[in-house]
Write an enzyme that holds these catalytic residues in place. Structure first.
Site, mmCIF file in Angstrom:
data_model
loop_
_atom_site.group_PDB
_atom_site.id
_atom_site.type_symbol
_atom_site.label_atom_id
_atom_site.label_comp_id
_atom_site.label_asym_id
_atom_site.label_seq_id
_atom_site.Cartn_x
_atom_site.Cartn_y
_atom_site.Cartn_z
ATOM 1 N N ARG A 37 0.830 -1.206 0.000
ATOM 2 C CA ARG A 37 0.000 0.000 0.000
ATOM 3 C C ARG A 37 0.870 1.264 0.000
ATOM 4 O O ARG A 37 0.514 2.286 -0.576
ATOM 5 C CB ARG A 37 -0.993 -0.015 1.171
ATOM 6 C CG ARG A 37 -2.106 1.018 1.046
ATOM 7 C CD ARG A 37 -3.317 0.729 1.921
ATOM 8 N NE ARG A 37 -4.122 -0.348 1.406
ATOM 9 C CZ ARG A 37 -5.043 -0.234 0.435
ATOM 10 N NH1 ARG A 37 -5.268 0.939 -0.122
ATOM 11 N NH2 ARG A 37 -5.712 -1.276 0.018
ATOM 12 N N HIS A 40 1.879 1.566 -3.527
ATOM 13 C CA HIS A 40 0.684 1.965 -4.285
ATOM 14 C C HIS A 40 0.482 3.482 -4.244
ATOM 15 O O HIS A 40 0.086 4.097 -5.232
ATOM 16 C CB HIS A 40 -0.521 1.229 -3.677
ATOM 17 C CG HIS A 40 -1.831 1.537 -4.298
ATOM 18 N ND1 HIS A 40 -2.800 2.252 -3.645
ATOM 19 C CD2 HIS A 40 -2.340 1.229 -5.514
ATOM 20 C CE1 HIS A 40 -3.864 2.372 -4.439
ATOM 21 N NE2 HIS A 40 -3.614 1.760 -5.565
#
Lengths: 206, 206
Positions: A37, A40
């Protein structure tokens, strides 16, 4: 112009690409969710190498979230990036004091950063168990001092200030403390990275 | 722990370090201010290589700010990161519609991202002359379409979505348009980067 418009597809495809490009660089499941994440949100694979999660930090953070703790963030940006619906489902609260007029006044009078004065106030709140620092090294230094003095024992410190003056040093101080932490070694980090870490934890709990 | 506590010193020292480490990589003055602020907010020197500013974009953006335009941001994070005091001094307004309940409802019904529906609404606002997209490729694709259709001619597009699905492509579309833009080629960008670009422009005007 043809492009994917479904937000779930966008996120799913993104994580598949990240996993694929990480190749042989694999992580335990929950650590992997956090690190992916972070990648990301930055498109920066260096986070796979510089992220450091202390033993037990994920469990400690998740337990505090399950108890419905309060989360303190050093910037309004990190606060804005954390999923409010997920927070609400867990009965957790989040706040940031850096824009508080009282804090600004006091910081000016004492010649400190607003982040330091804000941290001072947040550390006094008993319900505040998770500290999210994505911007201000001074806030993280301050928190380390409170930990040393036994004034605060956080359930989790997400300590990822970014920058060229004090960021690296503040994180080096954090990892010397006996406190559950998630951090990034060196200069990199930031408000979006901090929010990504907290969101990854929230999604594990839901 | 000894560390610099004065926020002005921290920023000044940071920019000196960035300039020093950029070495022979120099930029025209205003471009340099923007790029260095992007590096300041990410600690990522790659922004020196991937940032692309169209001819006249800085002048066009500054002129819109001087007129007291409205700025639309695709995320609350970017909005949170932009200096409100500086905006107020220029009589500029800033808004984000992505959390608007109407937008969420309509996005669900039409199978679009909330970012797209929000952009649709923002593009209709005449006073909105600067578009700041730090997160959603779909918002930038949408804006490109409005530009093609002559529905909107922005004074400046800060188009720096981050990520693995559509980000690069949306920025490739942007640079093909005859519109003033500041962008980052490839995957990198984000809400903090978007905010840094707008803040750099605001500080030039003050």
């Amino acid at each position: 112009m043809e492009y994917i418009k479904d937000p779930r597809d966008i996120e799913k495809n993104s994580f598949e690409i990240i996993t694929q490009e990480l190749g042989e660089k694999t992580f335990p499941e929950r650590e992997g969710k956090i690190i992916k994440r972070m990648i990301h949100t930055t498109a920066d694979f260096q986070y796979a190498d510089i992220t450091k999660i202390s033993k037990g930090a994920i469990d400690s953070g998740l337990a505090a979230l399950k108890e419905g703790c309060s989360i303190y963030t050093d910037t309004r940006m990190s606060m804005a990036g954390i999923n409010k619906r997920a927070l609400k489902q867990m009965n957790c609260e989040i706040y940031c004091l850096v824009d508080d007029p009282e804090v600004a006044k006091e910081a000016k009078e004492r010649g400190l950063t607003r982040s330091m004065v804000a941290m001072e106030k947040a550390a006094k709140e008993e319900k505040t168990k998770i500290f999210v620092i994505g911007n201000a090294p001074t806030a993280l230094f301050q928190l380390c001092q409170y930990i040393d003095e036994g004034k605060k024992l956080p359930s989790l410190v997400v300590g990822v200030p970014v920058g060229f003056v004090g960021a690296r040093e503040s994180k080096d101080e954090l990892i010397r403390r006996n406190v559950p932490y998630i951090t990034t070694l060196g200069r990199k980090g930031g408000s979006t990275v901090a929010a990504a870490i907290v969101n990854a934890l929230l999604y594990m709990n839901l």
